[in-house]
Design an enzyme around this catalytic site. Sequence first.
Site, PDB file in Angstrom:
ATOM      1  N   GLY A  93       0.694  -1.243   0.063  1.00 16.99           N
ATOM      2  CA  GLY A  93       0.070   0.259  -0.088  1.00 16.99           C
ATOM      3  C   GLY A  93       0.657   1.007  -0.084  1.00 16.99           C
ATOM      4  O   GLY A  93       2.134   1.090   0.435  1.00 16.99           O
ATOM      5  N   GLY A 160       1.204  -8.084  -3.313  1.00 18.14           N
ATOM      6  CA  GLY A 160       1.408  -9.672  -3.736  1.00 18.14           C
ATOM      7  C   GLY A 160       2.558 -10.081  -4.347  1.00 18.14           C
ATOM      8  O   GLY A 160       3.524  -9.112  -4.794  1.00 18.14           O
ATOM      9  N   GLY A 184       6.137  -3.179   3.433  1.00 16.45           N
ATOM     10  CA  GLY A 184       5.743  -3.644   4.569  1.00 16.45           C
ATOM     11  C   GLY A 184       6.189  -5.029   4.914  1.00 16.45           C
ATOM     12  O   GLY A 184       6.987  -5.623   4.305  1.00 16.45           O
ATOM     13  N   ASP A 215       1.152   1.381   9.309  1.00 15.04           N
ATOM     14  CA  ASP A 215       0.438   0.705  10.471  1.00 15.04           C
ATOM     15  C   ASP A 215       1.536   0.574  11.538  1.00 15.04           C
ATOM     16  O   ASP A 215       1.143   0.265  12.822  1.00 15.04           O
ATOM     17  CB  ASP A 215      -0.129  -0.587  10.058  1.00 15.04           C
ATOM     18  CG  ASP A 215      -0.794  -0.697   8.680  1.00 15.04           C
ATOM     19  OD1 ASP A 215      -1.672   0.438   8.741  1.00 15.04           O
ATOM     20  OD2 ASP A 215      -1.050  -1.743   7.965  1.00 15.04           O
ATOM     21  N   GLY A 259      -4.880   0.849   9.740  1.00 15.34           N
ATOM     22  CA  GLY A 259      -4.013   0.399  10.907  1.00 15.34           C
ATOM     23  C   GLY A 259      -3.717  -1.153  10.905  1.00 15.34           C
ATOM     24  O   GLY A 259      -2.868  -1.743  11.729  1.00 15.34           O
ATOM     25  N   ARG A 260      -4.656  -1.779  10.104  1.00 11.05           N
ATOM     26  CA  ARG A 260      -4.837  -3.058   9.990  1.00 11.05           C
ATOM     27  C   ARG A 260      -4.812  -3.765  11.373  1.00 11.05           C
ATOM     28  O   ARG A 260      -5.697  -3.537  12.148  1.00 11.05           O
ATOM     29  CB  ARG A 260      -3.484  -3.703   9.423  1.00 11.05           C
ATOM     30  CG  ARG A 260      -3.962  -4.605   8.303  1.00 11.05           C
ATOM     31  CD  ARG A 260      -2.821  -5.362   7.690  1.00 11.05           C
ATOM     32  NE  ARG A 260      -2.262  -4.755   6.480  1.00 11.05           N
ATOM     33  CZ  ARG A 260      -3.071  -4.574   5.361  1.00 11.05           C
ATOM     34  NH1 ARG A 260      -4.321  -5.145   5.161  1.00 11.05           N
ATOM     35  NH2 ARG A 260      -2.691  -4.057   4.179  1.00 11.05           N
ATOM     36  N   GLU A 314      -9.292   0.441  12.574  1.00  9.87           N
ATOM     37  CA  GLU A 314     -10.337  -0.828  11.509  1.00  9.87           C
ATOM     38  C   GLU A 314     -10.053  -2.026  11.853  1.00  9.87           C
ATOM     39  O   GLU A 314     -11.132  -3.146  11.661  1.00  9.87           O
ATOM     40  CB  GLU A 314      -9.344  -0.426   9.988  1.00  9.87           C
ATOM     41  CG  GLU A 314      -8.049  -1.013  10.030  1.00  9.87           C
ATOM     42  CD  GLU A 314      -7.590  -0.793   8.626  1.00  9.87           C
ATOM     43  OE1 GLU A 314      -8.591  -0.590   7.409  1.00  9.87           O
ATOM     44  OE2 GLU A 314      -6.493  -1.148   8.343  1.00  9.87           O
ATOM     45  N   TYR A 366      -8.221   6.253   2.829  1.00  8.86           N
ATOM     46  CA  TYR A 366      -7.017   6.423   2.418  1.00  8.86           C
ATOM     47  C   TYR A 366      -6.348   8.053   2.329  1.00  8.86           C
ATOM     48  O   TYR A 366      -5.117   8.186   2.233  1.00  8.86           O
ATOM     49  CB  TYR A 366      -7.048   6.363   0.709  1.00  8.86           C
ATOM     50  CG  TYR A 366      -7.388   4.708   0.567  1.00  8.86           C
ATOM     51  CD1 TYR A 366      -6.312   3.553   0.372  1.00  8.86           C
ATOM     52  CD2 TYR A 366      -8.522   4.127   0.485  1.00  8.86           C
ATOM     53  CE1 TYR A 366      -6.592   2.129   0.412  1.00  8.86           C
ATOM     54  CE2 TYR A 366      -8.970   2.942   0.120  1.00  8.86           C
ATOM     55  CZ  TYR A 366      -7.897   1.868   0.052  1.00  8.86           C
ATOM     56  OH  TYR A 366      -8.363   0.511   0.159  1.00  8.86           O
TER      57      TYR A 366
END
Length: 455
Positions: A93, A160, A184, A215, A259-260, A314, A366
Amino acid sequence: MFEHLDLNESDLIVDTLGEAKTPSPLKLSTVYGDRIANYVRDTESVLLYHDRDVVLSQLKEGKPLLAFELAGPRQNIYFRPEKTRAGIVTCGGLCPGINNVIRSIVMTLHYRYGVRVIYGFRYGYRGFIKKYGYEPLFLTPENVRDIHEKGGSILSSSRGSQDMEEVVNTLERMGISILFVIGGDGTMRGAYEIYSIIKQRGLEISIIGIPKTIDNDIAYVEKTFGLETAFSVAADAIRAAHTEAIGAPNGIGLVKVMGRLSGFIAANAALALNEVNFVLIPEIDFDLYGPKGFFSALERRIKERGHCVIVVAEGAGQQYVRAEGTDESGNPKLGDIGVFLKSEIKKFFMNDVGIEVNLKYIDPSYMVRSVPANPHDSMYCMQLAQNAVHAGMAGKTGMLVGRWNGRFTHVPIKLAIKKRKQLSPEDPLWLSVLEATGQPMMMVNEPQQSYSSSE
Ligand code: F6P
């Protein structure tokens, strides 16, 4: 506090391609006290634990003091600058500061080491794969000059993994000596695979990671770049939520932030703007109903103060909104806790409490990550990039540049991808949140099972 004591010295050893025999062109000093900036020796380190009691007890028990290798320029380097070809790729991201990192890598390679061939691979790991047809960009100080003013990545990105054998074929074919991988945790898993293939094939290609994610969930890295900018933008959303909350009878401002599975953006944003009354994060369970649940605390707050601001990360409360599957980076997909809470809170006040509330829901989404880096992130990005170049030129590999106890470090990628960093309820950061918000320490009716942090 003692969560890292299961590590061994070998976990922190950074791999190198071989002996560094070429004198560095940087013309620094090796003597402390001569008022000239110094090279860093490989034996210089940053203690993993810097608490005095822990250090003393480790020494008493005859245990080794675990430490990261200190980052910085080495007196001898592995690659001859005139023969060095570097590559840069940005994956995952978007994140504020990516362009700053790209720019500083190019500037440091060019002006400090004299490296003239630098390629930027496009759209993440796809940029190495023939079928996508993305030609690499040739990067120069001239064409990266202004990029730090912009958000996003001039190289673009993608999520991916790809066929990493083909990635290595491309690196080999193009004669790349150092690949800088900006990404990340998913990206770093990919970087580790590339590094392993290179090692198997016995190639002289260095893989250097630069941890990027709003994050802040990369283990053994104090802070990832982008976090600060992201929570500053999230703080703007909180300001708006607070304005709305106090502008209507029984106003509730509800803000969802990214922030996952880690609550760092939520916690930091809440502290940056001290108008928040509840922070809900993935690391800490909460019940909705019942005397000790979140809704009871919210009802008290509304009855006592007439308004309330809630920040929800989130990844919080996923038991209420569970989603199936994973994204392309292998991260679990998240249910929408923000939209869920918005409707449940309204229902609760209407049906259970019988009072009118005015709930305003803000999801900056976003917007928190597509902006240019703020000054502090910009500076941090530059220093990460400079240290990444020093490490790559010295022949270090399979590592990322981290920061620990305020100093830049070399962290083996293998170690950093072992687990996801989360915000421990015992972290002083969380205590600050509790003290700033006044929210109950726990919002569960039954005592919680003991928390096991993944950091
Ligand atoms: O990992 C960074 C991040 O912005 C997360 O905070 C967020 O959950 C996710 O990426 C969004 O991902 P995507 O770009 O795939 O929509």
